[in-house]
Design an enzyme around this catalytic site. Structure first.
Site, PDB file in Angstrom:
ATOM      1  N   CYS A  94      40.100  22.163  64.138  1.00  0.00           N
ATOM      2  CA  CYS A  94      40.069  21.303  63.464  1.00  0.00           C
ATOM      3  C   CYS A  94      39.268  21.517  62.628  1.00  0.00           C
ATOM      4  O   CYS A  94      38.514  22.561  62.243  1.00  0.00           O
ATOM      5  CB  CYS A  94      39.839  19.249  63.892  1.00  0.00           C
ATOM      6  SG  CYS A  94      38.047  19.468  64.039  1.00  0.00           S
ATOM      7  N   CYS A  97      35.500  21.720  63.297  1.00  0.00           N
ATOM      8  CA  CYS A  97      34.638  23.145  63.352  1.00  0.00           C
ATOM      9  C   CYS A  97      34.927  23.875  62.288  1.00  0.00           C
ATOM     10  O   CYS A  97      33.323  25.011  62.563  1.00  0.00           O
ATOM     11  CB  CYS A  97      36.139  24.076  64.253  1.00  0.00           C
ATOM     12  SG  CYS A  97      36.401  22.966  65.768  1.00  0.00           S
ATOM     13  N   ASP A 497      38.670  45.691  22.918  1.00  0.00           N
ATOM     14  CA  ASP A 497      37.317  46.417  22.291  1.00  0.00           C
ATOM     15  C   ASP A 497      37.762  47.266  21.868  1.00  0.00           C
ATOM     16  O   ASP A 497      39.041  47.818  22.780  1.00  0.00           O
ATOM     17  CB  ASP A 497      36.375  46.857  23.667  1.00  0.00           C
ATOM     18  CG  ASP A 497      35.787  48.128  23.503  1.00  0.00           C
ATOM     19  OD1 ASP A 497      34.656  47.738  22.736  1.00  0.00           O
ATOM     20  OD2 ASP A 497      35.421  48.560  24.565  1.00  0.00           O
ATOM     21  N   ASP A 708      36.113  47.732  28.755  1.00  0.00           N
ATOM     22  CA  ASP A 708      36.399  48.557  29.868  1.00  0.00           C
ATOM     23  C   ASP A 708      34.788  49.004  30.298  1.00  0.00           C
ATOM     24  O   ASP A 708      34.065  49.985  31.085  1.00  0.00           O
ATOM     25  CB  ASP A 708      37.182  50.384  29.822  1.00  0.00           C
ATOM     26  CG  ASP A 708      35.945  51.143  28.391  1.00  0.00           C
ATOM     27  OD1 ASP A 708      35.534  50.372  27.676  1.00  0.00           O
ATOM     28  OD2 ASP A 708      36.240  52.439  28.473  1.00  0.00           O
ATOM     29  N   ASP A 712      31.144  45.036  27.570  1.00  0.00           N
ATOM     30  CA  ASP A 712      31.360  43.973  27.573  1.00  0.00           C
ATOM     31  C   ASP A 712      31.102  43.266  28.584  1.00  0.00           C
ATOM     32  O   ASP A 712      32.212  42.168  28.294  1.00  0.00           O
ATOM     33  CB  ASP A 712      32.990  45.410  27.639  1.00  0.00           C
ATOM     34  CG  ASP A 712      33.522  46.180  26.826  1.00  0.00           C
ATOM     35  OD1 ASP A 712      33.231  45.649  25.765  1.00  0.00           O
ATOM     36  OD2 ASP A 712      34.275  46.829  26.738  1.00  0.00           O
TER      37      ASP A 712
END
Length: 815
Positions: A94, A97, A497, A708, A712
């Site tokens: 339940c 738990c 970018d 990338d 960034d």
């Protein structure tokens, strides 16, 4: 017999273990339960006993038995200096738990976080290995009486298959008995109109009851258990409506049997049967939707062909080992090719349809399929560190997260069920008050209960998100959570970018401007001669010339007397130029100052030729052969081939596009001009990029940022949707919401399209779920719907939501 105060097991008094826990005398069935109770009390978590909602006796694990951590060690991942482990906790019964395990783990010194999923029993624990140990974490779970097991995809699949099989057996039983029941129900209905001998009628009613009880008690057991658990916890879930509707029809029929009235056993049975049919279809749909993770987990082979040792289990391969891959085999792990060449099919992992060439130095990804050649690669990542494992974790995480629309549906469901219960009772009371017969009033109330079940509302979002996440990963789009698709759908500005995102990120030879006499003979011969000298250089501009020369036919000329002047240029003598020119040549390559210092005459014509390229941000290499200026080589970072198409699609979607770059203003503006982008911010530091995005957001824009580089990261974090260019082998979701696993800019508009389609499907699902209830409930209250029709309509609404969600799978990036 006594009853254990912890596990509720009944046991003889002679076996009692007594102790004072939390200031009160307690009795336990064994020392293990006493230990668990003392642990819970010592941690101040005694509230567990007040909140637990289970009554099945017994512990799942012996808390005093030590844990074998060996089976878990390979599954431990390292991230940000912390260890992370996914573990299956057996014995969770339940929500209490879940609550207990999370808090027990969180209070263990060194544990940074612990989250337990109630539905899957999967716990994700992060801890500082310098403070806590793997054995300590697992022992903490065992000490509470739960069994830690390695979490595997096969374990999850097994549980899912078991659920589907169980539903099918219950549905088959209900369907068979219900069809038999309908025969007797039809006879009984006919008897009411045409008359029936009382003994025969009673016999048929008894048979009908005998057919209905297994349907209600066995086939409907999941609804009964769920409803009982909900009511004990003070929560009204959907199953309460099903259990009450079917149970009321059954109880009323038994009452009518006793007083000789009309019975409705068919109603009680058909409600369960039809709802079970809907649940079974839902379970199958969920199974198909979660196939993405299962498909990824099946990509890795069980063995690797280790150089010099033959086939060995994958677990025996370590970083740095050399692995051979023959034609047709799957690449077993991530690595770098050291020998041989081939082409590899990466479609299942990155969505790239064309085979990708692999040669020494190229990276390979575990799970991809080698085509016709053979090669050897050095292993760089194993286990949970591989790209495939990272993708699987991200997909699973995305499917577990809830979008905002789901939170709305959950809130509505929370108050909707109690409201329907009140409405059903009021409907029965109103019918009785107006003088209606009791059986009709009861059937009307049952119809209200059944038809108002908000199953379709609960399904509206999860099914669509599951399907969309699987589709995205199949095409090389990796979303960190389900909310990403919703946010991508709402983006208004795309910020890119420049280097590595809009451009290739590496210079290429764009143009050769021949000037005066060319001792090399031709343009191509000149490029090969210059490349022969530049090959000794490590400069990126030189590599651009070398790359261009590789595409030219003929052997490579030899060079002597090579010298490099840092920041200026390189020079050398081509001593074996026959293949290129047939004569020895002295070559100088560099900037204008380098050639000027070498005594090369530089006419004004050359300056005029170089000027427009320099103004456009391109780099000009000045080339002299045998002391005379021969050519200008124009080198620059170029747009990706797919960039024009990607930008065109983004504009077609109504998105504004801007560039933010740390590069020089001239270079950035030149790239922006080639891409047709007007909004440019150049020479921007990482913080400048982040501030620019904040400025756009303050102006009301919802920003999708793609980048990338590490620089960034602040902007990706600030953006409403941060997208990292994954490059296939460098999947990181630390600062990005999504990763383009296939290094293809066209996936950006694809992400927006998929987000919009998924959001549209979810909204349609939510709308029709509400619409169905708005229309159907008044009809049920008016008494125009029989409960069987109501059950069929409710099941049909769930099937509609499932079917509508499946339209997400027909999404295509070009649609």
């Amino acid at each position: 017999m006594l009853r254990c105060d912890h596990c509720l097991l009944a046991f003889p008094e002679r076996e009692a273990v007594r102790a004072e826990v939390g200031g009160a005398a307690r009795v336990f069935c064994c020392t293990g339960c006493r230990g668990v109770a003392e642990l819970i009390a010592a941690e101040g978590l005694s509230g567990f006993y007040a909140g637990r909602r289970w009554d099945e006796p017994g512990l799942f694990a012996d808390p005093e038995r030590p844990v074998d951590a060996g089976a878990f060690r390979d599954a431990v991942r390292r991230a940000d200096g912390l260890a992370e482990l996914d573990v299956y906790i057996d014995g969770i019964r339940c929500a209490s738990c879940v609550w207990l395990n999370e808090r027990l783990l969180a209070r263990l010194p060194g544990v940074a976080s612990a989250r337990v999923n109630y539905a899957t029993h999967r716990a994700r624990v992060r801890w500082d290995p310098a403070v806590a140990s793997l054995e300590g974490v697992l022992g903490r779970i065992r000490a509470a009486g739960y069994e830690p097991k390695p979490y595997t995809e096969s374990e999850r699949q097994r549980a899912q298959d078991a659920e589907t099989k169980d539903l099918l057996i219950r549905l088959g039983t209900a369907f068979f008995l219900s069809t038999q029941l309908m025969i007797y129900a039809a006879a009984l209905y006919a008897g009411y109109f045409q008359g029936m001998e009382p003994g025969l009628r009673r016999l048929m009613e008894v048979i009908a009851l005998g057919l209905t009880l297994p349907v209600f008690l066995y086939s409907g057991a999941p609804f009964l258990r769920s409803a009982w658990r909900g009511l004990r916890a003070g929560r009204f879930n959907m199953d309460v409506l099903i259990a009450l509707g079917s149970g009321a029809a059954l109880a009323y029929s038994v009452y009518q049997m006793a007083r000789g009235g009309e019975v409705y056993f068919d109603t009680a049975a058909m409600i369960v049967t039809l709802v079970l049919a809907g649940r079974y279809v839902e379970a199958r749909a969920r199974g198909r939707a979660s196939e993405a993770v299962a498909r990824l987990s099946r990509l890795l082979p069980r063995e690797a062909r280790l150089a010099g040792r033959g086939l060995v289990p994958l677990a025996a391969v370590a970083v740095g080992d050399l692995v051979e891959v023959v034609p047709g085999e799957r690449v077993p792990l991530d690595g770098q090719v050291v020998e041989g060449a081939s082409e590899v099919d990466e479609a299942l992992l990155t969505g790239e349809a064309r085979p990708v060439p692999k040669a020494p130095g190229a990276a390979v990804i575990g799970g991809t399929v080698n085509q016709h050649g053979a090669f050897t690669f050095r292993v760089t990542r194993v286990g949970e560190d591989t790209v495939l494992s990272g993708i699987a974790r991200a997909v699973e995480s995305a499917q577990a997260e809830k979008p905002r629309l789901q939170a709305l549906a959950d809130r509505v469901t929370g108050w909707f069920v109690p409201a329907v219960l009140v409405l059903a009772v009021a409907t029965v009371a109103l019918d009785l008050a107006r003088g209606g017969p009791a059986h009709q009033a009861l059937m009307t109330g049952v119809a209200v209960l059944v038809i108002a079940c908000p199953c379709s509302l609960g399904l509206a979002t999860p099914i669509a998100v599951l399907l969309a996440s699987g589709e995205a990963s199949r095409r090389g789009l990796l979303a960190r959570n389900g909310d990403v698709l919703e946010r991508a759908a709402g983006a208004t500005v795309v910020v890119l970018d420049k280097t590595g995102t809009l451009t290739r990120g590496r210079p290429v030879l764009r143009e050769v401007v021949l000037l005066g006499r060319n001792p090399a003979g031709s343009r191509d011969a000149l490029v090969r001669v210059v490349a022969a000298v530049e090959r000794r250089s490590e400069h990126s501009l030189g590599r651009a010339v070398v790359e261009a020369a590789r595409a030219l036919p003929g052997p490579e000329p030899k060079v002597e007397g090579f010298r490099a002047v840092p920041g200026r240029g390189v020079a050398g003598v081509v001593v074996d130029p026959g293949a290129a020119t047939g004569a020895g040549l002295r070559v100088e390559v560099g900037n204008r100052a380098f050639l000027s210092e070498a005594g090369v005459a530089l006419p004004a014509e050359a300056d005029r030729a170089a000027e427009p390229h320099a103004a456009a941000g391109e780099t000009v290499l000045w080339v002299a052969v045998d002391g005379a200026l021969a050519a200008l080589l124009v080198v620059s970072d170029v747009l990706r081939e797919e960039a024009p198409e990607a930008l065109r699609e983004l504009r077609a979607l109504g998105l504004e596009i801007a560039i933010v770059s740390g590069d020089a203003a001239g270079t950035t503006r030149a790239v922006a001009a080639r891409a047709g982008i007007d909004r440019v911010l150049a020479e921007a530091s990482p913080l400048d990029k982040e501030r620019e995005l904040a400025r756009l957001q303050a102006a009301g824009a919802r920003v999708l940022m793609a980048g990338d580089g590490v620089n960034d990261a602040p902007a990706l974090t600030r953006a409403d949707v941060g997208v990292a260019m994954g490059r296939g082998t460098d999947v990181t979701l630390e600062s990005a919401d999504a990763v383009l696993v296939r290094d293809d800019l066209r996936l950006l508009p694809a992400l927006v399209r998929l987000g919009r389609r998924t959001t549209r499907v979810i909204r349609q699902n939510v709308f029709w779920a509400f619409f169905y209830n708005v229309v159907a409930i008044p009809l049920a209250i008016a008494g125009t719907l029989h409960p069987i029709v109501a059950a069929a309509a409710m099941a049909a609404s769930s099937l509609f939501v499932v079917g509508n969600s499946l339209r997400v799978r027909t999404w295509t990036s070009a649609s």
